[in-house]
Design an enzyme around this catalytic site. Structure first.
Site, PDB file in Angstrom:
ATOM      1  N   ASN A   9       0.898  -1.012  -0.124  1.00 13.93           N
ATOM      2  CA  ASN A   9       0.171  -0.003   0.035  1.00 13.93           C
ATOM      3  C   ASN A   9       0.984   1.413   0.021  1.00 13.93           C
ATOM      4  O   ASN A   9       1.474   1.436   0.992  1.00 13.93           O
ATOM      5  CB  ASN A   9      -0.907  -0.010   1.182  1.00 13.93           C
ATOM      6  N   TRP A  10       1.157   1.744  -1.242  1.00 16.11           N
ATOM      7  CA  TRP A  10       1.844   2.776  -1.149  1.00 16.11           C
ATOM      8  C   TRP A  10       1.327   4.263  -0.768  1.00 16.11           C
ATOM      9  O   TRP A  10       1.959   5.440  -0.511  1.00 16.11           O
ATOM     10  CB  TRP A  10       2.095   3.227  -2.710  1.00 16.11           C
ATOM     11  N   LYS A  11       0.026   4.235  -0.416  1.00 16.46           N
ATOM     12  CA  LYS A  11      -0.863   5.454   0.351  1.00 16.46           C
ATOM     13  C   LYS A  11      -0.504   6.510  -0.707  1.00 16.46           C
ATOM     14  O   LYS A  11      -0.416   6.307  -1.958  1.00 16.46           O
ATOM     15  CB  LYS A  11      -0.202   5.455   1.622  1.00 16.46           C
ATOM     16  N   HIS A  92      -9.458   1.238   4.926  1.00 15.60           N
ATOM     17  CA  HIS A  92      -8.535   1.299   5.726  1.00 15.60           C
ATOM     18  C   HIS A  92      -8.562   2.269   7.031  1.00 15.60           C
ATOM     19  O   HIS A  92      -9.387   3.157   6.930  1.00 15.60           O
ATOM     20  CB  HIS A  92      -7.288   1.834   4.694  1.00 15.60           C
ATOM     21  N   GLU A  94      -7.038   4.849   7.819  1.00 15.00           N
ATOM     22  CA  GLU A  94      -6.801   6.146   7.529  1.00 15.00           C
ATOM     23  C   GLU A  94      -8.011   6.790   6.943  1.00 15.00           C
ATOM     24  O   GLU A  94      -8.600   7.902   6.967  1.00 15.00           O
ATOM     25  CB  GLU A  94      -5.583   6.422   6.702  1.00 15.00           C
ATOM     26  N   GLU A 161      -5.087  -4.623  10.903  1.00 13.74           N
ATOM     27  CA  GLU A 161      -4.068  -3.509  10.997  1.00 13.74           C
ATOM     28  C   GLU A 161      -4.357  -2.705  12.207  1.00 13.74           C
ATOM     29  O   GLU A 161      -5.103  -1.977  12.154  1.00 13.74           O
ATOM     30  CB  GLU A 161      -4.239  -2.636   9.743  1.00 13.74           C
ATOM     31  N   GLY A 167       2.731   2.507  10.939  1.00 17.12           N
ATOM     32  CA  GLY A 167       3.465   3.631  10.952  1.00 17.12           C
ATOM     33  C   GLY A 167       4.272   3.924  11.849  1.00 17.12           C
ATOM     34  O   GLY A 167       5.011   5.013  12.132  1.00 17.12           O
ATOM     35  N   SER A 204       3.333  -1.851  10.221  1.00 14.70           N
ATOM     36  CA  SER A 204       5.150  -1.509  10.419  1.00 14.70           C
ATOM     37  C   SER A 204       5.779  -2.879  10.314  1.00 14.70           C
ATOM     38  O   SER A 204       6.695  -3.422  10.916  1.00 14.70           O
ATOM     39  CB  SER A 204       5.330  -1.332  12.132  1.00 14.70           C
ATOM     40  N   GLY A 225       3.135  -0.965   4.181  1.00 17.69           N
ATOM     41  CA  GLY A 225       2.902   0.369   3.745  1.00 17.69           C
ATOM     42  C   GLY A 225       4.451   0.904   3.491  1.00 17.69           C
ATOM     43  O   GLY A 225       5.166   0.852   2.563  1.00 17.69           O
ATOM     44  N   GLY A 226       5.055   1.531   4.573  1.00 24.07           N
ATOM     45  CA  GLY A 226       6.383   2.309   4.537  1.00 24.07           C
ATOM     46  C   GLY A 226       7.549   1.217   3.921  1.00 24.07           C
ATOM     47  O   GLY A 226       7.962   1.787   3.018  1.00 24.07           O
TER      48      GLY A 226
HETATM   49  P1  13P Z   1       3.106   0.871   7.604  1.00 25.77           P
HETATM   50  O1  13P Z   1       3.756  -0.647   7.092  1.00 25.77           O
HETATM   51  O2  13P Z   1       3.642   1.956   7.027  1.00 25.77           O
HETATM   52  O3  13P Z   1       3.020   0.733   9.056  1.00 25.77           O
HETATM   53  O4  13P Z   1       1.420   0.885   7.081  1.00 25.77           O
HETATM   54  C1  13P Z   1       0.701  -0.093   7.233  1.00 25.77           C
HETATM   55  C2  13P Z   1      -0.687   0.379   6.390  1.00 25.77           C
HETATM   56  O5  13P Z   1      -1.332   1.053   6.787  1.00 25.77           O
HETATM   57  C3  13P Z   1      -0.594  -0.791   5.135  1.00 25.77           C
HETATM   58  O6  13P Z   1      -1.945  -0.552   4.860  1.00 25.77           O
END
Ligand code: 13P
Length: 246
Positions: A9-11, A92, A94, A161, A167, A204, A225-226
């Site tokens: 997930n590149w957000k 998600h 977010e 999640e 994050g 994470s 994500g990251g």
């Molecule tokens: P991180 O891996 O950056 O913590 O993000 C997780 C996430 O929200 C994937 O959808």
């Protein structure tokens, strides 16, 4: 069914060039036994689709609207997305916390995604306050059951999640993630028996923590994500996912 699923997930990250480079890396590193799914921002979906075409890499969107078309400025529908990708992230945290998506909205989106033949990646997870108050199971159970209220698809991915892990650099422990995954599967026993359900862990995840999650009996993959934005870490995670057998 692949052995493991790795969803990136590149957000709201990547320039067009960065996105292209990451997609090329994903294309080169894709291996048998790992279902690699890239979820870039909407604006790069078509370009990424072209880059990975003919490879094992699949493409997903990060969100969708529940209507097919109409006066919804700034939104993107499932009927549009199905021309560009196969998967879509729904609910998600977010989206839930920053953009006010309720369980009712998530349920509509999940239904719509399946109705357009997209494979939904439903996200659920508790806040730190809920965990500390002993309400983890209650929150996850409510989010899952409400989300699938009208779900009629053949395949569903659910990502656990926990909000406190996203994050933060500190993932949940594999034991915590397994407990949530088991609960999610129990909640989904109400779906028709032929529904193909997979559970992912997200929050994470990095090369150093991935194996611990994939070794859990009820965890089929990760939503990253990251670390998925870093070509080296991404490559390493694909390698790890390919080597762990459960
Ligand atoms: P991180 O891996 O950056 O913590 O993000 C997780 C996430 O929200 C994937 O959808």
């Amino acid at each position: 069914m692949p052995d493991h699923i790795l969803v990136a997930n590149w957000k709201m990250n990547t320039s067009s060039r960065e996105a292209e480079l990451l997609a090329e890396v994903a294309r080169r590193t894709a291996v048998h036994g790992v279902e690699s799914v890239l979820c870039p921002p909407f604006v790069w979906l078509d370009r990424i689709r072209q880059i990975v075409e003919g490879s094992r890499v699949r493409v997903g969107a990060q969100n969708l609207h529940w209507e097919a078309k109409g006066a919804y400025t700034g939104e993107i529908s499932g009927s549009q997305l199905r021309e560009l990708c196969e998967y879509v992230i729904v609910g998600h945290s977010e989206r839930r916390t920053l953009f006010g998506e309720s369980d009712a909205i998530v349920a509509k989106k999940l239904h719509t995604a399946a109705a357009y033949g997209l494979i939904p990646i439903l996200c659920v997870g508790e806040s730190v306050e809920a965990r500390e108050a002993g309400k983890t199971e209650e929150v996850i159970g409510r989010q899952v059951l409400n989300a699938v209220a009208y779900f009629g698809g053949e395949r569903l991915l659910v990502a656990y999640e926990p909000i406190w892990a996203i994050g933060s650099g500190t993932p949940a422990t594999p034991v915590q993630a397994q407990a949530a995954a088991g609960l999610i599967l129990r909640c989904l026993e109400t779906l028709p028996g032929n529904t193909d359900v997979s559970v992912l862990y997200g929050g994470s995840v990095s090369p150093s923590s991935l194996a611990g999650f994939l070794e859990q009996p009820d965890i089929d993959g990760a939503l990253v994500g990251g670390a998925s934005l870093d070509a080296e870490q991404y490559t390493e995670m694909v390698r790890i996912a390919a080597t762990i057998t459960t």
